[in-house]
Design an enzyme around this catalytic site. Structure first.
Site, PDB file in Angstrom:
ATOM      1  N   ILE A 180       0.835  -1.196   0.000  1.00  0.00           N
ATOM      2  CA  ILE A 180       0.000   0.000   0.000  1.00  0.00           C
ATOM      3  C   ILE A 180       0.875   1.254   0.000  1.00  0.00           C
ATOM      4  O   ILE A 180       0.580   2.239  -0.681  1.00  0.00           O
ATOM      5  CB  ILE A 180      -0.929  -0.007   1.232  1.00  0.00           C
ATOM      6  CG1 ILE A 180      -1.871  -1.218   1.178  1.00  0.00           C
ATOM      7  CG2 ILE A 180      -1.746   1.280   1.311  1.00  0.00           C
ATOM      8  CD1 ILE A 180      -2.686  -1.430   2.433  1.00  0.00           C
ATOM      9  N   ASP A 211      16.749   1.877   9.887  1.00  0.00           N
ATOM     10  CA  ASP A 211      16.291   0.548  10.274  1.00  0.00           C
ATOM     11  C   ASP A 211      15.293   0.708  11.415  1.00  0.00           C
ATOM     12  O   ASP A 211      15.666   1.078  12.537  1.00  0.00           O
ATOM     13  CB  ASP A 211      17.484  -0.303  10.708  1.00  0.00           C
ATOM     14  CG  ASP A 211      17.085  -1.738  11.037  1.00  0.00           C
ATOM     15  OD1 ASP A 211      15.876  -2.062  10.941  1.00  0.00           O
ATOM     16  OD2 ASP A 211      17.967  -2.534  11.401  1.00  0.00           O
ATOM     17  N   LYS A 222      -0.961  -2.706  17.133  1.00  0.00           N
ATOM     18  CA  LYS A 222      -1.825  -1.741  16.454  1.00  0.00           C
ATOM     19  C   LYS A 222      -2.686  -0.967  17.450  1.00  0.00           C
ATOM     20  O   LYS A 222      -2.948   0.234  17.266  1.00  0.00           O
ATOM     21  CB  LYS A 222      -2.711  -2.463  15.435  1.00  0.00           C
ATOM     22  CG  LYS A 222      -1.956  -2.947  14.208  1.00  0.00           C
ATOM     23  CD  LYS A 222      -1.299  -1.803  13.465  1.00  0.00           C
ATOM     24  CE  LYS A 222      -0.573  -2.230  12.214  1.00  0.00           C
ATOM     25  NZ  LYS A 222       0.083  -1.092  11.532  1.00  0.00           N
ATOM     26  N   THR A 229      -1.643  -7.553  -0.390  1.00  0.00           N
ATOM     27  CA  THR A 229      -0.255  -7.113  -0.293  1.00  0.00           C
ATOM     28  C   THR A 229       0.648  -8.308   0.011  1.00  0.00           C
ATOM     29  O   THR A 229       0.171  -9.415   0.269  1.00  0.00           O
ATOM     30  CB  THR A 229      -0.105  -6.067   0.809  1.00  0.00           C
ATOM     31  OG1 THR A 229      -0.508  -6.658   2.065  1.00  0.00           O
ATOM     32  CG2 THR A 229      -0.971  -4.847   0.532  1.00  0.00           C
TER      33      THR A 229
END
Length: 411
Positions: free
Chosen positions: A66, A116, A232, A271
């Site tokens: 995305i 990173d 999340k 994805t």
């Protein structure tokens, strides 16, 4: 001509070549249902438009999935993109990707910085370099698309600093990056529309309650699904709190804060990460994915359609006014499905635990780097001495050989 045909239909019925009405209705209904399902699962397209010429955008996860679609659309509208990538700037894939993106968008203001996200030190190096500038560098938008997940059936993974990988990349890296970049965000002129776009996932709804100390406790029950959902949920709690942190800042010009956090749920898409999750990272899983790809095509969004809500968050004029911290899904504002996302006690506990973890980890990392540097210097010194001794030995050997030749010639 029509009248005889209609008369024939009335007196003789349907001609033999005409398909059975019930069969035609059955197939039409089936095809219509499939088309309606695909239309629904594809999601809404971004209805907003905005010129981005001259605007500076920092972006993570902009080279695949995305994020790659978002990067292309932003660059197409003239944004100056700074892509944070794990690969160094001279990586052949990255060089080709940026050159291709520049040529397709006719935008040369695209470049990459090596960061990173699994390393707090790497994040600090970039962010401190960014804010160490006078006057403050322009910054219009931050888009945090990078994320990782552990496929089902695989065990817990940790970064080199000993932090659980999903917690680090999906949450703590964003917490650390935005924490250091705060001065640059707050220093932007009042007339500038600054947006921090944080993509999330509806899996946060199934997350257990946030207990930050459990992340570092290796004895606790752990699953890939729980780890991803928890990271999340933490990201959403932080996003809401970060908006309050920005709003609490008193600008020197006494004007309201012009930076707004926008949380975006792009939905489920086809994805690389989703494919890894569905196939469980196995060849048999990949085979089944290919066999049933039509089902994935029907039920999952394309990366381009999943990017639409993120583009809406970047371009909609309404989101540049009023309060921040809004949650966007399908190009419209929705409410959070969990009350604890806006719970101040949960947010305070998470913020403090994250600060302590970063401080502890960075101290240990600094000690380790100092020790490695010392060992490397000692090793180089030993190698230098050995090289010097070897050179002296070779010189003595050559001297001895010359002496013998001289003696032989004298005889």
């Amino acid at each position: 001509m029509p009248l005889p045909f209609l008369a024939s239909l009335y007196f003789d019925g349907l001609p033999p070549w005409f398909p059975d009405p019930f069969v035609a209705l059955k197939y039409t209904t089936a095809l219509g249902s499939l088309a309606l399902t695909k239309w629904y699962t594809s999601g809404r397209s971004n209805p907003s438009e905005r010129k981005l010429h001259g605007r500076v955008v920092i972006m993570t996860g902009g080279t695949s999935g995305i994020g790659a679609k978002v990067a292309f659309e932003l660059a197409s509208r003239g944004a100056q993109l700074c892509l944070l990538t794990r690969q160094p700037g001279n990586d052949p894939f990255l060089v080709d990707y940026i050159e291709d993106l520049r040529s397709r968008t006719n935008n040369q203001m695209i470049y990459a910085e090596q960061v990173d996200l699994s390393s707090l030190y790497s994040i600090r190096q970039f962010a401190t370099k960014w804010i160490d500038n006078a006057p403050p560098r322009r910054l219009d938008m931050i888009v945090l698309c990078a994320a990782t997940l552990t496929t089902p059936g695989h065990g817990r993974a940790e970064t080199a600093d000993g932090i659980e990988t999903e917690w680090m990349v999906n949450y703590l890296a964003n917490f650390h990056l935005l924490g250091i970049l705060s001065p640059a965000i707050k220093a932007q002129p009042f007339d500038r529309d600054v947006r921090i776009i944080i993509p999330t996932c509806s899996s946060y709804i199934a997350s257990p309650k946030l207990e930050p100390e459990e992340v570092m406790d290796k004895t606790k029950y752990w699953t890939p699904r729980t780890a991803y959902a928890r990271s999340k949920l933490a990201l959403m709690v932080f996003a809401k709190t970060y908006q309050k942190h920005l709003d609490a800042y008193k600008r020197p010009d006494q004007l309201p804060m012009n930076a707004r956090v926008v949380i975006v749920d792009p939905g489920f898409a086809r994805t690389v990460g989703m494919r890894r999750w569905l196939t469980r990272g196995s060849l048999w899983g990949l085979f089944l994915y290919v066999v049933f790809y039509a089902l994935a095509w029907l039920l999952l969004k394309s990366p381009n359609m999943a990017a639409q809500s993120i583009l809406f968050a970047a371009m909609d004029a309404g989101l540049g006014r009023g309060t921040g911290g809004k949650l966007i899904k399908e190009c419209m504002e929705i409410d959070c499905a969990r009350k604890d996302v806006e719970d101040e006690e949960v947010a305070k506990k998470l913020w403090e635990a994250s600060d302590k973890l970063i401080e502890k980890t960075e101290k240990a990392s600094a000690i380790r780097r100092a020790r490695e540097k010392k060992e490397r210097e000692e090793r180089e010194k030993v190698e230098e001495i050995e090289s010097l001794v070897e050179t002296i030995k070779k010189g003595k050997t050559k001297e001895g050989q010359k002496k013998k030749k001289t003696e032989r010639s004298a005889e």
